[in-house]
Design an enzyme around this catalytic site. Structure first.
Site, PDB file in Angstrom:
ATOM      1  N   PHE A 135       0.862  -1.188   0.000  1.00  0.00           N
ATOM      2  CA  PHE A 135       0.000   0.000   0.000  1.00  0.00           C
ATOM      3  C   PHE A 135       0.894   1.232   0.000  1.00  0.00           C
ATOM      4  O   PHE A 135       1.745   1.394   0.874  1.00  0.00           O
ATOM      5  CB  PHE A 135      -0.941   0.034   1.208  1.00  0.00           C
ATOM      6  CG  PHE A 135      -1.855   1.226   1.157  1.00  0.00           C
ATOM      7  CD1 PHE A 135      -2.974   1.217   0.337  1.00  0.00           C
ATOM      8  CD2 PHE A 135      -1.580   2.387   1.886  1.00  0.00           C
ATOM      9  CE1 PHE A 135      -3.810   2.332   0.247  1.00  0.00           C
ATOM     10  CE2 PHE A 135      -2.405   3.498   1.800  1.00  0.00           C
ATOM     11  CZ  PHE A 135      -3.523   3.466   0.983  1.00  0.00           C
ATOM     12  N   ASP A 184       9.311   2.492   1.796  1.00  0.00           N
ATOM     13  CA  ASP A 184       8.153   3.244   2.287  1.00  0.00           C
ATOM     14  C   ASP A 184       8.016   2.962   3.778  1.00  0.00           C
ATOM     15  O   ASP A 184       7.554   1.903   4.178  1.00  0.00           O
ATOM     16  CB  ASP A 184       6.907   2.808   1.508  1.00  0.00           C
ATOM     17  CG  ASP A 184       5.632   3.500   1.984  1.00  0.00           C
ATOM     18  OD1 ASP A 184       5.633   4.068   3.095  1.00  0.00           O
ATOM     19  OD2 ASP A 184       4.628   3.443   1.249  1.00  0.00           O
ATOM     20  N   LYS A 202       3.098   9.096   8.726  1.00  0.00           N
ATOM     21  CA  LYS A 202       2.133   8.898   9.808  1.00  0.00           C
ATOM     22  C   LYS A 202       2.579   9.377  11.207  1.00  0.00           C
ATOM     23  O   LYS A 202       2.074  10.352  11.720  1.00  0.00           O
ATOM     24  CB  LYS A 202       1.710   7.435   9.874  1.00  0.00           C
ATOM     25  CG  LYS A 202       0.827   7.033   8.691  1.00  0.00           C
ATOM     26  CD  LYS A 202       0.201   5.681   8.894  1.00  0.00           C
ATOM     27  CE  LYS A 202      -0.918   5.402   7.917  1.00  0.00           C
ATOM     28  NZ  LYS A 202      -0.495   4.917   6.597  1.00  0.00           N
TER      29      LYS A 202
END
Ligand SMILES: *Cc1c(COP(=O)(O)O)cnc(C)c1O
Length: 390
Positions: free
Chosen positions: A135, A220, A249
């Site tokens: 993702f 990532d 995040k």
């Protein structure tokens, strides 16, 4: 109208929400509008790394809001340059580019990878291999980068030039890497994909393959970064060094930020007006991120993350209905008997804010959660799993 009615009337329905309107919190505890108390092991999808309203964080952010809240990227900013310096010194990478989200950070990494290859090898070498079940975000290009068919729908035409390899299979990757490949992009722990922890041998083999062919390794770390896995960045568990790394995040402690970092050989690829964003490097957000790093980039803090994670795993494994736990630090996927989405909704009713990933329950508690709060979370889950067994 109450909050829920207004939401359903005026906000586009892109999320299936739990039936709760949160209004305040402290640490790992949140309260809804009726005053009901919840233990939160989701931390806003791994965002509130120091929990709700940490005193030091709130002070750093509000002090900056009272001093200078925004100035555009046409001026120098002490908060942004301090954050950039800290990130580079902590990772051994060379330079950063600021944005506002994980998807944006990944867009930036993709652009840098393609421009490096364009400058050095010409226009045709532009493919990026990503992994199945990955993702990477919700923009049209990062949806393309995401190696899951379900995300490649409706919004055609998608950005070209992505290919998808089976994770943990170096031969599958070798078969896809060719003259046109400019980068390989992966999460060392696939978060949304179900907390899939990649094999160390595989990730090291990927890094070697990339280094041999001047293919850039993009890691990532949007979900895995900033202490989540018990190391400051999850790739440290693997003994590899990315050419490009993205972080988002947990970095801002609750404020939107995305950062793309690059190594020495890429530090001059981007030139004025090749990339930018109005809000990127915002000083209030950077003040929050600087504070988060001042707490998290600490051996004792990181050791406590792993200890709490190990304790939690032991307790989860004792519960009836828990089949297996996938875990690195406080990034936790729980394989259970039964429907994870149903059980998560029941947990919320019982006072535990928990999320899912694929068919697993997922916990991304604030890194500052206490052992007592984790015990409370396990008790609520135990009770909910019991209710659920016929
Ligand atoms: C959440 C996530 C993203 C997207 O981040 P946004 O801030 O939602 O754009 C990208 N990559 C990974 C690994 C993520 O977990």
């Amino acid at each position: 109208m109450n909050t829920k009615e207004k939401d359903l009337t005026y906000i586009m329905h892109t999320y299936g929400r739990y039936d709760v309107a949160l209004c305040r919190g402290k640490g790992a505890v949140a309260y809804d509008e009726d005053g009901k108390r919840y233990i939160d092991v989701s931390s806003g999808i791994g965002v509130n790394s120091l929990g709700y309203c940490d005193d030091g964080w709130a002070e750093a952010v509000s002090a900056q809001a009272h001093t200078l809240q925004h100035m555009s990227n046409y001026f120098y900013s002490a908060q942004a340059s301090d954050l950039a310096e800290t990130l580079c010194k902590l990772t051994g990478l060379a330079k950063v580019c600021f944005g506002n989200s994980g998807a944006e950070a990944n867009e930036c990494a993709i652009k840098i990878a393609r421009k490096y290859s364009f400058d050095k090898f010409g226009a045709d070498r532009n493919e990026i291999v990503t992994l199945k079940n990955s993702f990477h975000g919700r923009t049209v290009t990062t949806l393309s980068a995401t190696g899951q068919e379900v995300f490649h729908n409706f919004f055609f035409p998608f950005t070209q030039g992505f290919r998808y390899a089976e994770p943990n299979d170096i031969d599958a990757l070798r078969a896809l890497v060719g003259d046109k490949t400019c980068a390989v992009m992966l999460e060392v722990v696939q978060g949304e994909g179900g907390v899939n922890i990649l094999d160390i041998d595989y990730v090291q083999a990927v890094a070697r393959l990339c280094a041999d062919k001047d293919i850039l390794l993009i890691i990532d770390e949007v979900q895995t970064g900033v202490g989540r896995t018990g190391r400051l960045f999850a790739h440290e568990h693997y003994g590899v060094k990315p050419d490009l790394m993205t972080v988002a995040k947990g970095l801002g402690g609750g404020l939107p930020i995305g950062v793309c970092l690059c190594g020495e050989k890429l530090k001059d690829v981007m030139s004025p007006s090749t990339h930018g964003t109005t809000f990127g490097a915002n000083p209030v957000v950077c003040a929050g991120a600087n504070y988060v790093l001042s707490r998290v980039a600490d051996d004792d803090f990181l050791r406590a993350v792993e200890e709490k994670g190990a304790c939690l795993e032991q307790k989860l494994l004792q519960l009836d209905g828990v089949k297996h736990v996938r875990r690195l630090g406080l990034m936790v996927g729980i394989e259970i008997d039964g429907d994870a989405h149903e059980i998560a909704a029941k947990c919320v009713k019982n006072g535990l804010l928990i999320i899912t990933a694929k068919d697993l329950l997922r916990m991304l508690p604030p890194l500052t959660i206490t052992h007592d709060e984790l015990d409370e979370a396990v008790l609520i889950l135990e009770k909910t799993l019991k209710e659920n067994t016929p």
